[in-house]
Design a protein around this motif. Structure first.
Motif, mmCIF file in Angstrom:
data_model
loop_
_atom_site.group_PDB
_atom_site.id
_atom_site.type_symbol
_atom_site.label_atom_id
_atom_site.label_comp_id
_atom_site.label_asym_id
_atom_site.label_seq_id
_atom_site.Cartn_x
_atom_site.Cartn_y
_atom_site.Cartn_z
ATOM 1 N N VAL A 63 -4.392 -5.132 -1.454
ATOM 2 C CA VAL A 63 -4.568 -3.675 -2.243
ATOM 3 C C VAL A 63 -3.116 -3.392 -2.813
ATOM 4 C CG1 VAL A 63 -4.932 -1.409 -1.559
ATOM 5 C CG2 VAL A 63 -6.390 -3.223 -0.711
ATOM 6 N N PHE A 64 -2.045 -3.920 -2.042
ATOM 7 C CA PHE A 64 -0.672 -3.411 -2.386
ATOM 8 C C PHE A 64 0.220 -4.540 -3.250
ATOM 9 C CE2 PHE A 64 -2.220 -1.038 1.284
ATOM 10 C CZ PHE A 64 -1.842 0.118 0.936
ATOM 11 N N ARG A 65 0.782 -4.012 -3.915
ATOM 12 C CA ARG A 65 1.966 -4.747 -4.665
ATOM 13 C C ARG A 65 3.246 -4.753 -4.043
ATOM 14 N NH1 ARG A 65 2.933 -2.192 -10.165
ATOM 15 N NH2 ARG A 65 0.670 -2.447 -10.280
ATOM 16 N N GLY A 66 3.450 -3.633 -3.243
ATOM 17 C CA GLY A 66 4.914 -3.603 -2.482
ATOM 18 C C GLY A 66 5.072 -2.225 -1.888
ATOM 19 N N PHE A 67 5.822 -2.391 -0.561
ATOM 20 C CA PHE A 67 6.376 -1.300 0.071
ATOM 21 C C PHE A 67 7.579 -1.308 -0.073
ATOM 22 C CE2 PHE A 67 2.457 -2.616 2.428
ATOM 23 C CZ PHE A 67 1.921 -1.419 2.905
ATOM 24 N N HIS A 68 8.262 -0.123 -0.245
ATOM 25 C CA HIS A 68 9.546 0.205 -0.618
ATOM 26 C C HIS A 68 10.059 1.168 0.440
ATOM 27 C CE1 HIS A 68 9.114 -1.898 -4.463
ATOM 28 N NE2 HIS A 68 8.181 -1.001 -4.680
ATOM 29 N N ARG A 128 7.487 4.111 0.378
ATOM 30 C CA ARG A 128 6.590 4.114 -1.007
ATOM 31 C C ARG A 128 5.945 3.111 -1.058
ATOM 32 N NH1 ARG A 128 7.616 2.874 -6.070
ATOM 33 N NH2 ARG A 128 9.810 2.693 -5.597
ATOM 34 N N ALA A 129 4.466 3.162 -1.193
ATOM 35 C CA ALA A 129 3.655 2.033 -1.248
ATOM 36 C C ALA A 129 3.166 1.859 -2.575
ATOM 37 C CB ALA A 129 2.476 2.246 -0.222
ATOM 38 N N PHE A 148 1.962 5.981 -3.079
ATOM 39 C CA PHE A 148 1.783 6.968 -2.450
ATOM 40 C C PHE A 148 2.893 6.969 -1.427
ATOM 41 C CE2 PHE A 148 -0.995 4.155 -0.454
ATOM 42 C CZ PHE A 148 -0.477 3.898 0.702
ATOM 43 N N ARG A 149 3.573 7.973 -0.634
ATOM 44 C CA ARG A 149 4.437 7.876 0.141
ATOM 45 C C ARG A 149 4.076 8.410 1.607
ATOM 46 N NH1 ARG A 149 8.417 10.779 -2.391
ATOM 47 N NH2 ARG A 149 9.344 8.761 -2.985
ATOM 48 N N ASN A 150 4.444 7.566 2.695
ATOM 49 C CA ASN A 150 4.038 7.941 4.128
ATOM 50 C C ASN A 150 5.071 7.709 4.896
ATOM 51 O OD1 ASN A 150 1.085 8.125 3.534
ATOM 52 N ND2 ASN A 150 0.796 6.043 4.412
#
Length: 114
Positions: free
Chosen positions: A60-65, A81-82, A90-92
């Motif tokens: 689902v994800f390309r990256g987590f910053h 930021r995902a 989105f940001r969590n």
């Protein structure tokens, strides 16, 4: 910076990398046997349920910053930021609690879509 703090910071970073790489085995080794996960959708779910519900069957994800990461004793707080493969992001914020060198719990606070 203490060795324990550096080690815990690396564990947090490694957890997000394991998620991206779909390495449940790597993530599982970082979690206590009685690990719990909480979010607005989940209330202290157990480790096995966490892997069932929270780890996608397909990528689902390309990256987590990671934008912010702080370690204070047995707690880490991370804001990230995902980026999803569909181009949305989105940001969590997450609060992680350690017991010794393993993660005992994660609490997620959902942010907004970007």
């Amino acid at each position: 910076m203490s060795d324990m703090r550096i080690s815990r910071e690396q564990t947090v970073r490694d957890l997000y990398a394991a998620y991206l790489d779909d390495r449940r085995d790597v993530a599982g080794a970082m979690l206590t046997e009685d690990f719990t996960f909480s979010s607005p959708r989940d209330d202290h779910i157990a480790r096995a349920v966490y892997f069932e519900r929270c780890w996608p069957k397909e990528p689902v994800f390309r990256g987590f910053h990671i934008e912010f990461l702080a370690i204070d004793g047995d707690e880490a707080v991370v804001r990230y930021r995902a980026e999803k493969l569909d181009g949305t992001s989105f940001r969590n914020i997450e609060s992680l609690r350690f017991r010794d060198d393993k993660i005992a719990s994660v609490e997620v606070y959902f942010g907004r879509n970007l």
